[in-house]
Motif scaffolding. Structure first.
Motif, PDB file in Angstrom:
ATOM      1  N   PHE A   1      19.882 -44.741  15.515  1.00  0.00           N
ATOM      2  CA  PHE A   1      20.938 -43.847  15.996  1.00  0.00           C
ATOM      3  C   PHE A   1      20.988 -42.529  15.230  1.00  0.00           C
ATOM      4  O   PHE A   1      21.565 -41.558  15.719  1.00  0.00           O
ATOM      5  N   LYS A   2      20.373 -42.474  14.078  1.00  0.00           N
ATOM      6  CA  LYS A   2      20.179 -41.166  13.447  1.00  0.00           C
ATOM      7  C   LYS A   2      19.245 -40.311  14.302  1.00  0.00           C
ATOM      8  O   LYS A   2      19.470 -39.110  14.473  1.00  0.00           O
ATOM      9  N   GLN A   3      18.198 -40.955  14.847  1.00  0.00           N
ATOM     10  CA  GLN A   3      17.282 -40.229  15.728  1.00  0.00           C
ATOM     11  C   GLN A   3      17.956 -39.866  17.052  1.00  0.00           C
ATOM     12  O   GLN A   3      17.786 -38.767  17.581  1.00  0.00           O
ATOM     13  N   ILE A   4      18.734 -40.799  17.597  1.00  0.00           N
ATOM     14  CA  ILE A   4      19.440 -40.514  18.850  1.00  0.00           C
ATOM     15  C   ILE A   4      20.425 -39.369  18.656  1.00  0.00           C
ATOM     16  O   ILE A   4      20.587 -38.510  19.531  1.00  0.00           O
ATOM     17  N   ALA A   5      21.085 -39.324  17.490  1.00  0.00           N
ATOM     18  CA  ALA A   5      22.022 -38.220  17.208  1.00  0.00           C
ATOM     19  C   ALA A   5      21.294 -36.886  17.210  1.00  0.00           C
ATOM     20  O   ALA A   5      21.806 -35.882  17.732  1.00  0.00           O
ATOM     21  N   ARG A   6      20.091 -36.851  16.625  1.00  0.00           N
ATOM     22  CA  ARG A   6      19.311 -35.606  16.640  1.00  0.00           C
ATOM     23  C   ARG A   6      18.945 -35.212  18.067  1.00  0.00           C
ATOM     24  O   ARG A   6      18.940 -34.020  18.419  1.00  0.00           O
ATOM     25  N   CYS A   7      18.647 -36.213  18.890  1.00  0.00           N
ATOM     26  CA  CYS A   7      18.320 -35.929  20.295  1.00  0.00           C
ATOM     27  C   CYS A   7      19.545 -35.403  21.041  1.00  0.00           C
ATOM     28  O   CYS A   7      19.423 -34.512  21.902  1.00  0.00           O
ATOM     29  N   LEU A   8      20.713 -35.953  20.738  1.00  0.00           N
ATOM     30  CA  LEU A   8      21.947 -35.493  21.405  1.00  0.00           C
ATOM     31  C   LEU A   8      22.194 -34.016  21.147  1.00  0.00           C
ATOM     32  O   LEU A   8      22.720 -33.299  22.008  1.00  0.00           O
ATOM     33  N   ASN A   9      21.827 -33.542  19.975  1.00  0.00           N
ATOM     34  CA  ASN A   9      22.055 -32.134  19.616  1.00  0.00           C
ATOM     35  C   ASN A   9      20.854 -31.237  19.896  1.00  0.00           C
ATOM     36  O   ASN A   9      20.852 -30.073  19.490  1.00  0.00           O
ATOM     37  N   SER A  10      19.859 -31.773  20.597  1.00  0.00           N
ATOM     38  CA  SER A  10      18.669 -30.969  20.872  1.00  0.00           C
ATOM     39  C   SER A  10      19.019 -29.763  21.740  1.00  0.00           C
ATOM     40  O   SER A  10      19.740 -29.893  22.730  1.00  0.00           O
ATOM     41  N   PRO A  11      18.514 -28.580  21.398  1.00  0.00           N
ATOM     42  CA  PRO A  11      18.753 -27.403  22.250  1.00  0.00           C
ATOM     43  C   PRO A  11      18.037 -27.510  23.589  1.00  0.00           C
ATOM     44  O   PRO A  11      18.374 -26.792  24.531  1.00  0.00           O
ATOM     45  N   HIS A  12      17.046 -28.402  23.682  1.00  0.00           N
ATOM     46  CA  HIS A  12      16.367 -28.626  24.958  1.00  0.00           C
ATOM     47  C   HIS A  12      17.235 -29.589  25.774  1.00  0.00           C
ATOM     48  O   HIS A  12      17.368 -30.758  25.418  1.00  0.00           O
ATOM     49  N   PHE A  13      17.797 -29.104  26.872  1.00  0.00           N
ATOM     50  CA  PHE A  13      18.821 -29.886  27.574  1.00  0.00           C
ATOM     51  C   PHE A  13      18.266 -31.187  28.144  1.00  0.00           C
ATOM     52  O   PHE A  13      18.996 -32.180  28.265  1.00  0.00           O
ATOM     53  N   GLN A  14      16.954 -31.254  28.475  1.00  0.00           N
ATOM     54  CA  GLN A  14      16.399 -32.492  29.026  1.00  0.00           C
ATOM     55  C   GLN A  14      16.379 -33.604  27.983  1.00  0.00           C
ATOM     56  O   GLN A  14      16.584 -34.777  28.307  1.00  0.00           O
ATOM     57  N   VAL A  15      16.132 -33.243  26.725  1.00  0.00           N
ATOM     58  CA  VAL A  15      16.145 -34.235  25.647  1.00  0.00           C
ATOM     59  C   VAL A  15      17.563 -34.758  25.446  1.00  0.00           C
ATOM     60  O   VAL A  15      17.795 -35.975  25.383  1.00  0.00           O
ATOM     61  N   ALA A  16      18.534 -33.839  25.339  1.00  0.00           N
ATOM     62  CA  ALA A  16      19.934 -34.244  25.159  1.00  0.00           C
ATOM     63  C   ALA A  16      20.417 -35.061  26.355  1.00  0.00           C
ATOM     64  O   ALA A  16      21.106 -36.083  26.196  1.00  0.00           O
ATOM     65  N   GLU A  17      20.066 -34.621  27.545  1.00  0.00           N
ATOM     66  CA  GLU A  17      20.487 -35.321  28.767  1.00  0.00           C
ATOM     67  C   GLU A  17      19.917 -36.736  28.801  1.00  0.00           C
ATOM     68  O   GLU A  17      20.629 -37.697  29.111  1.00  0.00           O
ATOM     69  N   ARG A  18      18.602 -36.876  28.483  1.00  0.00           N
ATOM     70  CA  ARG A  18      17.972 -38.205  28.523  1.00  0.00           C
ATOM     71  C   ARG A  18      18.582 -39.134  27.481  1.00  0.00           C
ATOM     72  O   ARG A  18      18.739 -40.338  27.724  1.00  0.00           O
ATOM     73  N   ALA A  19      18.947 -38.591  26.315  1.00  0.00           N
ATOM     74  CA  ALA A  19      19.591 -39.421  25.288  1.00  0.00           C
ATOM     75  C   ALA A  19      20.973 -39.883  25.739  1.00  0.00           C
ATOM     76  O   ALA A  19      21.365 -41.032  25.510  1.00  0.00           O
TER      77      ALA A  19
ATOM     78  N   HIS B   1      27.377 -26.795  22.787  1.00  0.00           N
ATOM     79  CA  HIS B   1      26.100 -26.853  23.503  1.00  0.00           C
ATOM     80  C   HIS B   1      26.113 -25.877  24.670  1.00  0.00           C
ATOM     81  O   HIS B   1      27.095 -25.762  25.399  1.00  0.00           O
ATOM     82  N   TRP B   2      24.987 -25.194  24.863  1.00  0.00           N
ATOM     83  CA  TRP B   2      24.921 -24.115  25.851  1.00  0.00           C
ATOM     84  C   TRP B   2      24.894 -24.621  27.289  1.00  0.00           C
ATOM     85  O   TRP B   2      25.238 -23.895  28.224  1.00  0.00           O
ATOM     86  N   ASN B   3      24.520 -25.905  27.488  1.00  0.00           N
ATOM     87  CA  ASN B   3      24.371 -26.422  28.851  1.00  0.00           C
ATOM     88  C   ASN B   3      25.639 -27.164  29.283  1.00  0.00           C
ATOM     89  O   ASN B   3      26.071 -28.111  28.621  1.00  0.00           O
ATOM     90  N   GLN B   4      26.205 -26.748  30.403  1.00  0.00           N
ATOM     91  CA  GLN B   4      27.465 -27.340  30.857  1.00  0.00           C
ATOM     92  C   GLN B   4      27.312 -28.805  31.274  1.00  0.00           C
ATOM     93  O   GLN B   4      28.240 -29.598  31.127  1.00  0.00           O
ATOM     94  N   ALA B   5      26.148 -29.169  31.807  1.00  0.00           N
ATOM     95  CA  ALA B   5      25.935 -30.570  32.188  1.00  0.00           C
ATOM     96  C   ALA B   5      25.995 -31.482  30.967  1.00  0.00           C
ATOM     97  O   ALA B   5      26.503 -32.607  31.045  1.00  0.00           O
ATOM     98  N   ILE B   6      25.498 -30.988  29.838  1.00  0.00           N
ATOM     99  CA  ILE B   6      25.564 -31.767  28.591  1.00  0.00           C
ATOM    100  C   ILE B   6      27.003 -31.948  28.151  1.00  0.00           C
ATOM    101  O   ILE B   6      27.383 -33.015  27.655  1.00  0.00           O
ATOM    102  N   HIS B   7      27.821 -30.927  28.360  1.00  0.00           N
ATOM    103  CA  HIS B   7      29.255 -31.043  28.035  1.00  0.00           C
ATOM    104  C   HIS B   7      29.872 -32.211  28.798  1.00  0.00           C
ATOM    105  O   HIS B   7      30.604 -33.035  28.231  1.00  0.00           O
ATOM    106  N   GLY B   8      29.590 -32.273  30.110  1.00  0.00           N
ATOM    107  CA  GLY B   8      30.187 -33.331  30.926  1.00  0.00           C
ATOM    108  C   GLY B   8      29.710 -34.715  30.536  1.00  0.00           C
ATOM    109  O   GLY B   8      30.515 -35.660  30.440  1.00  0.00           O
TER     110      GLY B   8
END
Length: 502
Positions: free
Chosen positions: A381-399, A434-441
């Motif tokens: 979950f340390k790795q998943i947390a890093r993925c959640l904060n990824s600036p690449h929205f597909q990585v954050a979204e997939r996590a 986060h810059w992506n609104q979908a990630i916010h939701g």
């Protein structure tokens, strides 16, 4: 120019003879019509096959391949169809047709030796139909010559890969156009002949294994590096059939595939058939008996998990992921080993590769039990947390999509007191910045799930986050104050120096 023209026979092959072939061989059904040619070619450098009434075959070492015949000055001899000769003479006729099929042609020039190529094609179709029909059991000497003829045709130097031709090592293999071998319509028939021989109920395994030996299998596996996807697909089918029918070869085949993976991972990172080899292994792993042998577990750790390292993983990731999940489904205790292996090879800068890893992680977690899950919670979950904060929205979204899996949510709920403090900061950072609104939701939905799981724990984590934020703010103010003081001291020292100079 040829010194003689091959005369075509008047009899046509029925459509059933040419079309009733293995499904994988459908590609040659329309590779030419034309009548069947009853010919063979004899050369001065090759002994003429005896007549059907007096046939003997000299036994020889199956490892040595007979030289391919030249087509420079062929001498044509008409051969009948199998159905036109008596049963006792068919074995000798089979040998003579095999002799014809040892002649090699240049398929890069479609016009050169066109009639002779068609003759060989029709002869291969006849051989395939003869073996498939099982109307006459093939004798041991004929089986040896059959494998030697197949070896002459398929065991050849592969053309250089596209990056070797261009000299470019930075070309993405996923973006390269597949190479299509001009000889494939001919090679396909040879592979089909081998496949029909292997699957035939008339093939005696005790005899066949003398010729389909380790040397033959190893050369076959080496051909998986072919750049033509059609050849790799046939090789996959043939090798799978050999593995299923020749039990004596199974450990050797696994070891040979293992060695290819080692070279690919640690030396070349270039091989055309990793995906096809993994497909075969997927079926093999599915048949592993329990409890699983230590040999198989070592294969997982030393070969399959390190296959996540190469940059070209996108080409074969689907097959690799299937093999990995098969291990976990077979033995759920391997989940901790697999998860830690994924974390070891987790990409740092390749976002598309990271998306693949998260998808595979979900499949592994879907088969993970609570005890194994608890062993790797913190690094996972340390790795998943890093993925959640990824600036690449597909990585954050997939996590964030991991929380759509009911089994994973159940595991998280059971261990929320450990997991939530690890990822709370990542969730809050997404909500705030986060810059992506979908990630916010999506992040809001995950926060809501944690609140419903344990509101008291959520408020406690929130309070700790606010305190940490306040402490960070105080530290930042102290740094700024210290920096201003240092600047003032430096300015004063500079001014004093000026006064002393004056």
């Amino acid at each position: 120019m040829l010194t003689r023209i091959i005369k075509r026979g008047g009899r046509k092959i029925p459509k059933s003879d040419a079309n009733e072939l293995y499904p994988h061989g459908s590609g040659y059904r329309n590779s030419g019509s034309g009548s069947s040619s009853k010919v063979t070619v004899n050369h001065a450098s090759r002994t003429t096959i005896p007549s059907p009434t007096n046939t003997t075959v000299q036994q020889s070492n199956s490892h040595a391949l007979p030289p391919a015949s030249s087509v420079s000055d062929p001498i044509v001899e008409c051969l009948p169809h199998f159905r036109d000769v008596a049963s006792p003479d068919r074995q000798a006729l089979f040998l003579r047709k095999l002799n014809l099929c040892c002649i090699m042609f240049d398929f890069s020039d479609t016009l050169k030796n066109a009639r002779e190529k068609e003759t060989k094609r029709q002869t291969l179709l006849e051989l395939i139909d003869f073996v498939h029909s099982g109307s006459s059991k093939v004798s041991e000497p004929v089986q040896e010559e059959l494998i030697r003829t197949i070896s002459v045709n398929v065991f050849r130097p592969l053309p250089p890969a596209s990056h070797e031709n261009t000299g470019s090592e930075n070309v993405d293999p996923e973006e390269e156009d597949p190479y299509l071998d001009p000889a494939w319509p001919h090679l396909q028939l040879v592979y089909e002949l081998l496949l029909r021989y292997i699957v035939s109920s008339e093939t005696d395994i005790k005899i066949a294994k003398r010729y389909i030996d380790h040397s033959f299998v190893l050369k076959l596996i080496d051909l998986f590096d072919s750049e033509d996807p059609r050849e790799r697909e046939y090789l996959k089918t043939v090798l799978h059939r050999i593995y299923g029918k020749f039990m004596v070869h199974r450990p050797f085949i696994r070891k040979a595939i293992n060695n290819i993976f080692y070279r690919f991972i640690f030396e070349t990172e270039r091989h055309g058939g990793i995906g096809e080899l993994l497909e075969i292994l997927g079926s093999i792993i599915n048949g592993f008996a329990l409890p699983m042998k230590e040999e198989h577990k070592l294969f997982l750790v030393r070969a399959l998990i390190p296959l996540h390292k190469p940059k070209s993983i996108g080409i074969y990731h689907q097959q690799l992921s299937y093999c990995i999940t098969q291990f976990v489904e077979k033995d759920y205790k391997l989940a901790d080993i697999v998860i830690r292996g994924l974390l070891k090879y987790w990409p740092v800068t390749n976002c598309q590769k990271e998306v693949l890893f998260i998808g595979e992680l979900e499949e592994v977690l879907d088969g993970t039990q609570s005890a194994e899950f608890q062993r790797c919670i913190v690094p996972l979950f340390k790795q998943i947390a890093r993925c959640l904060n990824s600036p690449h929205f597909q990585v954050a979204e997939r996590a964030l999509f991991l929380w759509n899996n009911d089994h994973i949510v159940s595991l998280i709920a059971q261990n929320r007191s450990t997991i939530l403090p690890i990822i709370f900061e990542a969730l809050e950072n997404n909500i705030r910045g986060h810059w992506n609104q979908a990630i916010h939701g999506l992040t809001a939905n995950v926060r809501k799930m944690f609140i419903e799981m344990d509101n008291e724990l959520f408020e406690e984590c929130k309070q700790q986050y606010l305190e940490k934020e306040a402490n960070a703010k105080v530290l930042e103010e102290q740094r700024e104050l210290t920096w201003k003081r240092l600047e003032a001291v430096a300015a004063k020292a500079g001014a004093d120096g000026m006064v002393m100079v004056n």
